[in-house]
Enzyme design. Structure first.
Site, short mmCIF file in Angstrom:
data_model
loop_
_atom_site.label_atom_id
_atom_site.label_comp_id
_atom_site.label_asym_id
_atom_site.label_seq_id
_atom_site.Cartn_x
_atom_site.Cartn_y
_atom_site.Cartn_z
N GLU A 1 1.07 -0.92 -0.01
CA GLU A 1 -0.42 -0.30 0.32
C GLU A 1 1.14 0.89 0.04
O GLU A 1 0.48 1.97 0.64
CB GLU A 1 -1.08 -0.18 0.79
CG GLU A 1 -1.84 -0.76 1.58
CD GLU A 1 -3.34 -1.24 2.11
OE1 GLU A 1 -3.73 0.28 2.15
OE2 GLU A 1 -4.13 -1.64 2.33
C1 LIG Z 1 1.80 -9.39 -0.44
C2 LIG Z 1 1.60 -8.63 -1.08
C3 LIG Z 1 0.27 -7.99 -1.50
C4 LIG Z 1 -0.13 -7.28 -2.05
N1 LIG Z 1 -1.14 -7.06 -2.38
C5 LIG Z 1 -1.84 -5.99 -3.28
C6 LIG Z 1 -3.15 -6.10 -4.17
O1 LIG Z 1 -4.48 -6.48 -3.38
N2 LIG Z 1 -4.02 -4.82 -4.53
C7 LIG Z 1 -2.39 -4.46 -5.12
O2 LIG Z 1 -2.71 -3.48 -6.62
N3 LIG Z 1 -1.11 -4.09 -5.07
C8 LIG Z 1 -0.63 -5.72 -3.96
N4 LIG Z 1 0.97 -5.69 -3.49
C9 LIG Z 1 1.62 -4.68 -4.77
C10 LIG Z 1 2.13 -4.18 -3.51
O3 LIG Z 1 1.46 -2.89 -2.93
C11 LIG Z 1 3.51 -3.05 -4.38
O4 LIG Z 1 4.60 -4.70 -4.24
C12 LIG Z 1 4.09 -2.33 -3.84
O5 LIG Z 1 3.33 -0.13 -4.27
C13 LIG Z 1 5.34 -2.28 -4.16
O6 LIG Z 1 5.84 -1.91 -5.19
P1 LIG Z 1 6.99 -3.01 -6.22
O7 LIG Z 1 6.42 -4.14 -4.90
O8 LIG Z 1 6.70 -3.31 -7.34
O9 LIG Z 1 8.55 -2.86 -5.55
P2 LIG Z 1 9.52 -1.76 -6.85
O10 LIG Z 1 8.50 -0.47 -6.86
O11 LIG Z 1 10.17 -1.99 -7.43
O12 LIG Z 1 10.16 -0.95 -5.09
C14 LIG Z 1 10.34 -1.66 -4.46
C15 LIG Z 1 11.75 -0.68 -3.61
O13 LIG Z 1 12.58 0.82 -3.93
C16 LIG Z 1 12.45 1.93 -3.27
N5 LIG Z 1 11.57 2.97 -4.14
C17 LIG Z 1 10.73 2.65 -5.27
N6 LIG Z 1 10.46 4.16 -5.65
C18 LIG Z 1 10.87 4.81 -5.02
C19 LIG Z 1 10.92 6.16 -5.05
N7 LIG Z 1 10.31 6.59 -5.43
N8 LIG Z 1 12.12 6.79 -4.11
C20 LIG Z 1 12.62 5.96 -3.32
N9 LIG Z 1 12.91 4.46 -3.31
C21 LIG Z 1 11.45 3.93 -4.10
C22 LIG Z 1 11.30 1.46 -1.86
O14 LIG Z 1 11.95 0.48 -1.00
C23 LIG Z 1 10.54 0.50 -2.93
O15 LIG Z 1 10.77 -0.71 -1.38
C24 LIG Z 1 0.88 -6.55 -3.38
C25 LIG Z 1 2.54 -6.72 -2.43
C26 LIG Z 1 2.34 -7.51 -1.71
C27 LIG Z 1 3.44 -8.49 -1.26
#
Ligand SMILES: Cc1cc2nc3c(=O)[nH]c(=O)nc-3n(C[C@H](O)[C@H](O)[C@H](O)COP(=O)(O)OP(=O)(O)OC[C@H]3O[C@@H](n4cnc5c(N)ncnc54)[C@H](O)[C@@H]3O)c2cc1C
Length: 600
Positions: free
Chosen positions: A415
């Site tokens: 989130e």
């Molecule tokens: C168990 C689980 C349940 C989920 N449930 C849902 C759901 O129901 N619906 C839904 O839509 N999504 C869901 N998600 C997705 C979740 O919201 C995303 O994983 C989250 O938004 C992060 O996106 P990403 O995993 O692609 O990480 P990325 O965007 O690749 O980011 C990885 C890391 O990079 C860093 N980062 C990224 N951007 C920046 C920035 N601008 N500045 C500084 N640091 C940064 C942060 O440390 C971040 O943790 C779920 C994820 C998991 C693991």
């Protein structure tokens, strides 16, 4: 002159943010006020309380829920089996949890956000999988329907979702749209006759995806009359032709009971009646919905932190080493005290944030982001401290702490990752004073501007915030000294924000280390305000006290530590190792550093 790619991207981001966040005049909320040097006390003081009838409703709901959970919820088994049994879901539906904030007309219980947070805290204290499942179904899944659904859509979809007969999911994330939520690639193309949209693309990491019968799906649509496309929310059902579940349950580290899925839509025809909210405003739908999710996230984390505190106390009072129980050692005491202080603050902050929603503040995005970051970080600290107090015993499978640790880790990522939200808090907060400075600069450069009076107004506001220490109204004499310390730090905070804006101007939008310190200070100020408000209420409203009764040592500790952390964050704005930090990171990331190469 042609704009660089970075500049085009930046302009795009600014345009998206403008569209999302700032739609005309809004009442000044607590967080936006802080950034302008105003202490808008009304939103946090006096401490929000449920009316006696609402409290009675919550008490009844909690009794029913606790009876059910005591008998049927086995978090260890849920973790082992990586599944929440259907009878648990059915039971949650029966006791009303799955439709609690919906109106009674559509089969809900009509609970306020404050009431619902009490319920979610109870679930979060017991089983994170069940809490996340409930959040995905209710706080983000059906929330979009509740907030943006037409009467017809609500009547059609809601009744079966209220009792768990059907389940909901919220699907935003894709491979290219994680933190960068605006980068959704799933396409929705209108059919020639305009009666439907054809959806194509893939979503991943979606909680409840494979068990839901209704999914709110974000997809990119052309917007009539505009040359760009935009995101729109659609109601999609898995029985639509072309819906392909690729991975119904992605194997994962924690919250293993939740069904986290990956699915593809292959030419799925979705009738235009299934558009949720205005065409092209899906991002606004998503962010509004996530505001609610982040509030209940706060409640779930508070519940889990309370569990950690209880387990830590039990162990510290019973386990003996060196002929003493562990609770006799100062380094153990320190951990327990910190946890108690943080738990007090987490609960207060959740309550105040939920009340902003209930009281109809239009924009509480900064507050919900602050709540999410603060509570998830503090829960992680609490889990770590509790784990440490339990020593080796925490490491074995007969302890719940392994599961609690694995479960808690998602909170800082889901989130909205805490890094993204930290920048968001600072940037959205600084926009208020930033716009006032812009008025002043623009008028200095062009003093003949017809609207130069605006610059005078802005200048006066900035000047007044710079010279006037705000008032923090508390009723108890005992808290007056803390209130005046808080007021002075709010004043210093405003000074620091203005200084950062004047010193760095526009480039501050890229300076995440500066943003982080400003966001930390803002979060601590919000937390301290909520704690003082709660403490003041518990001293004055005898009979309505929280469970901490007359012992306010935890509240006292929190305020001391929080004010110290705020001052530190503000001091570090001018005294830090940022240059060395960035230089090292750049060298390491570019592969120039031998330490990193040897480690590879
Ligand atoms: C168990 C689980 C349940 C989920 N449930 C849902 C759901 O129901 N619906 C839904 O839509 N999504 C869901 N998600 C997705 C979740 O919201 C995303 O994983 C989250 O938004 C992060 O996106 P990403 O995993 O692609 O990480 P990325 O965007 O690749 O980011 C990885 C890391 O990079 C860093 N980062 C990224 N951007 C920046 C920035 N601008 N500045 C500084 N640091 C940064 C942060 O440390 C971040 O943790 C779920 C994820 C998991 C693991």
């Amino acid at each position: 002159m042609a704009l660089s790619e970075t500049e085009i991207q930046r302009q795009k981001e600014i345009q998206q943010a403008e569209e999302l966040l700032f739609s005309g005049h809004q009442e000044l909320g607590f967080a936006k006020g802080l950034f302008l040097g105003n202490f808008v006390a009304d939103w946090a003081m006096p401490y929000p309380r449920l009316s006696s009838s609402q409290q009675a409703e919550v008490d009844r709901a909690l009794t029913e829920l606790r009876d059910f959970l005591d008998e049927h919820l086995d978090p260890e088994e849920i973790d082992r089996q990586a599944d929440i049994p259907r009878h648990v879901i059915d039971g949650l539906g029966r006791v009303g949890v799955l439709g609690m904030t919906a109106s009674k007309e559509v089969g809900g219980r009509g609970f306020s956000q404050m009431q619902y947070c009490k319920v979610l805290e109870e679930i979060g204290a017991r089983c994170a999988s069940t809490a996340v499942f409930t959040n995905a179904h209710h706080s983000i899944g059906i929330r979009a329907l509740l907030l943006f659904g037409t009467k017809e859509q609500q009547e059609k979809w809601l009744p079966r979702l209220m009792n768990g007969d059907q389940l909901a999911a919220f699907a935003l994330t894709e491979r290219e749209a994680g933190s960068d939520a605006a980068n959704v690639q799933m396409k929705a193309t209108p059919t020639e006759d305009g009666s439907a949209y054809v959806l194509n693309g893939e979503k991943r990491y979606i909680t409840n995806a494979s068990i839901a019968q209704v999914l709110t799906v974000m997809a990119r649509t052309p917007v009539p009359g505009k040359d760009k496309d935009a995101i729109t929310a659609f109601l999609v059902t898995p029985d639509m032709e072309g819906f392909e579940m690729i991975e119904p349950r992605m194997a994962k580290l924690g919250i293993r009971g939740t069904a986290t899925g990956r699915f593809r839509l292959n030419n799925v025809r979705v009738p235009k009646e299934n558009i949720l909210g205005p065409l092209g405003k899906g991002l606004r739908v998503a962010l509004t919905v996530l505001d609610f999710g982040r509030t209940t996230f706060g409640a779930c984390c508070t519940g889990a932190a309370k569990t950690c505190l209880r387990l830590a106390i039990e162990h510290a009072n019973t386990r003996k080493q060196f002929n003493k129980t562990l609770g006799n050692f100062d380094l153990v005491k320190k951990k327990v005290a910190r946890m108690a202080a943080d738990v007090y603050a987490m609960e207060a902050m959740t309550q105040v944030t939920a009340s902003l929603i209930d009281r109809g503040l239009e924009d509480y995005m900064i507050e919900t982001a602050m709540l999410k970051v603060f509570t998830t970080e503090r829960l992680w600290d609490a889990v770590n401290d509790c784990f440490q107090i339990h020593g080796g015993s925490a490491y074995f499978d007969d302890s719940p702490l392994g599961r609690i640790l694995r479960d808690a880790r998602i909170n800082q990522i889901g989130e909205g990752s805490n890094e993204v939200l930290t920048s968001f808090i600072a940037l959205v907060g600084m926009r208020g004073p930033g716009m006032e400075f812009k008025e002043i600069y623009d008028t200095m450069l062009k003093p003949w501007r017809p609207d130069r009076a605006k610059a005078w107004g802005a200048g006066l506001k900035r000047l007044s915030a710079a010279v006037k220490v705000p008032e923090v109204p508390v009723r108890s004499d005992r808290l007056k000294s803390y209130a005046s310390q808080l007021a002075r730090v709010v004043w210093r905070f405003n000074f620091a924000v203005d200084k950062a804006l004047i010193t760095y101007r526009e480039p501050v939008m890229e300076m995440q280390l500066v943003q982080e310190r400003i966001a930390i200070a803002a979060m601590e100020l919000f937390a301290t305000t909520c704690v003082l408000s709660r403490w003041d209420s518990e001293l004055n409203d005898v009979g309505k006290n929280g469970e901490y009764g007359t012992d306010h040592t935890a509240a006292d500790l929190f305020v001391r530590r929080s004010l110290r952390r705020t001052r530190e964050a503000l001091r570090d704005l001018g005294d830090n190792d940022d240059r060395a930090l960035m230089k090292t990171a750049d060298a390491i990331l570019a592969g120039c550093n031998s330490t990193a190469r040897n480690g590879a």
